[in-house]
Write an enzyme that holds these catalytic residues in place. Structure first.
Site, PDB file in Angstrom:
ATOM      1  N   THR A  57       0.655  -1.261   0.205  1.00  0.00           N
ATOM      2  CA  THR A  57      -0.042   0.246   0.065  1.00  0.00           C
ATOM      3  C   THR A  57       0.980   1.347  -0.086  1.00  0.00           C
ATOM      4  O   THR A  57       2.043   1.127   0.391  1.00  0.00           O
ATOM      5  CB  THR A  57      -0.797   0.161   1.405  1.00  0.00           C
ATOM      6  OG1 THR A  57      -0.012   0.209   2.230  1.00  0.00           O
ATOM      7  CG2 THR A  57      -1.993  -1.213   1.259  1.00  0.00           C
ATOM      8  N   THR A  59       0.844   4.117   1.576  1.00  0.00           N
ATOM      9  CA  THR A  59       1.338   4.983   2.867  1.00  0.00           C
ATOM     10  C   THR A  59       2.295   3.819   3.656  1.00  0.00           C
ATOM     11  O   THR A  59       3.135   4.466   4.065  1.00  0.00           O
ATOM     12  CB  THR A  59       0.120   4.941   3.870  1.00  0.00           C
ATOM     13  OG1 THR A  59      -0.825   5.855   3.163  1.00  0.00           O
ATOM     14  CG2 THR A  59       0.568   5.666   5.263  1.00  0.00           C
ATOM     15  N   CYS A  60       2.261   2.569   3.590  1.00  0.00           N
ATOM     16  CA  CYS A  60       3.118   1.588   4.224  1.00  0.00           C
ATOM     17  C   CYS A  60       4.612   1.598   3.423  1.00  0.00           C
ATOM     18  O   CYS A  60       5.348   1.802   4.195  1.00  0.00           O
ATOM     19  CB  CYS A  60       2.470   0.350   4.141  1.00  0.00           C
ATOM     20  SG  CYS A  60       1.102   0.043   4.932  1.00  0.00           S
ATOM     21  N   ALA A  61       4.421   1.700   2.273  1.00  0.00           N
ATOM     22  CA  ALA A  61       5.784   1.884   1.163  1.00  0.00           C
ATOM     23  C   ALA A  61       6.409   3.292   1.587  1.00  0.00           C
ATOM     24  O   ALA A  61       7.661   3.086   1.901  1.00  0.00           O
ATOM     25  CB  ALA A  61       5.462   1.655  -0.152  1.00  0.00           C
ATOM     26  N   SER A  63       6.213   5.007   4.267  1.00  0.00           N
ATOM     27  CA  SER A  63       6.898   4.831   5.847  1.00  0.00           C
ATOM     28  C   SER A  63       8.309   4.115   5.695  1.00  0.00           C
ATOM     29  O   SER A  63       9.010   4.671   6.645  1.00  0.00           O
ATOM     30  CB  SER A  63       6.102   4.125   6.845  1.00  0.00           C
ATOM     31  OG  SER A  63       5.918   2.731   6.647  1.00  0.00           O
TER      32      SER A  63
END
Length: 166
Positions: A57, A59-61, A63
């Site tokens: 995803t 946002t995860c990537a 971060s």
């Protein structure tokens, strides 16, 4: 249990993050080479646990990219990026992105990390993944900072997490 949201819709987790000043729970996770890694493997280091639902995803990537960029300037600190993604997916992403200042670990085998840290989704479409959290741990295993992001789609507060190491 924590109450957070996904797109404004309420979602619950199985518990609460460890609080600042408490001892962080022990953990054993799976590295990208399929070896077991525990908190004992990082003895003497400060840890930033960047926890998220899935590397696939945006946002995860982001971060992982952000902590990779900031990690090189941190003394005696390891950044551990943790999800329930398969280790192969985590290795593929970091390899393709050229990210080598963070270490990817997976809770896919037992789910104990998510249970022990109280961050496994209990309700909503992302059950049984991990909620987006940052936990900063000092060299003696004490929690310095803990953030469970209230809206899953939002990025964590990087500056607050990093400031806890000052």
């Amino acid at each position: 249990m924590a109450n957070i949201t996904l797109g404004g819709n309420p979602i619950e987790t199985t518990g609460q993050l460890p609080t600042v000043g408490t001892k962080a729970p022990d953990f054993t996770l799976t590295a990208t080479d399929l070896s077991a890694k525990s908190n004992a493997d990082y003895s003497g280091n400060r840890l930033i646990l960047n926890i998220f639902p899935s590397i696939d995803t945006g946002t995860c990537a982001q971060s992982v990219r952000t902590f990779n960029e900031k990690a090189s300037a941190l003394d005696n600190t390891k950044v551990l990026c943790i999800s329930k993604d398969l280790p192969f997916a985590l290795a593929r992403f970091c390899g393709a992105e050229g990210l080598d200042n963070v270490e990817s670990l997976s809770d896919f085998r037992t789910g104990d990390f998510g249970k022990d840290y109280g961050i496994t989704f209990k309700t909503g479409p992302l059950v049984p993944l991990l909620s987006r959290c940052i936990v900063v741990i000092d060299t003696d295993g004490t929690v310095l900072h803990a953030e469970q992001v209230a809206e899953i789609k939002d990025e964590p507060n990087y500056d607050s997490a990093l400031a806890s190491l000052a």
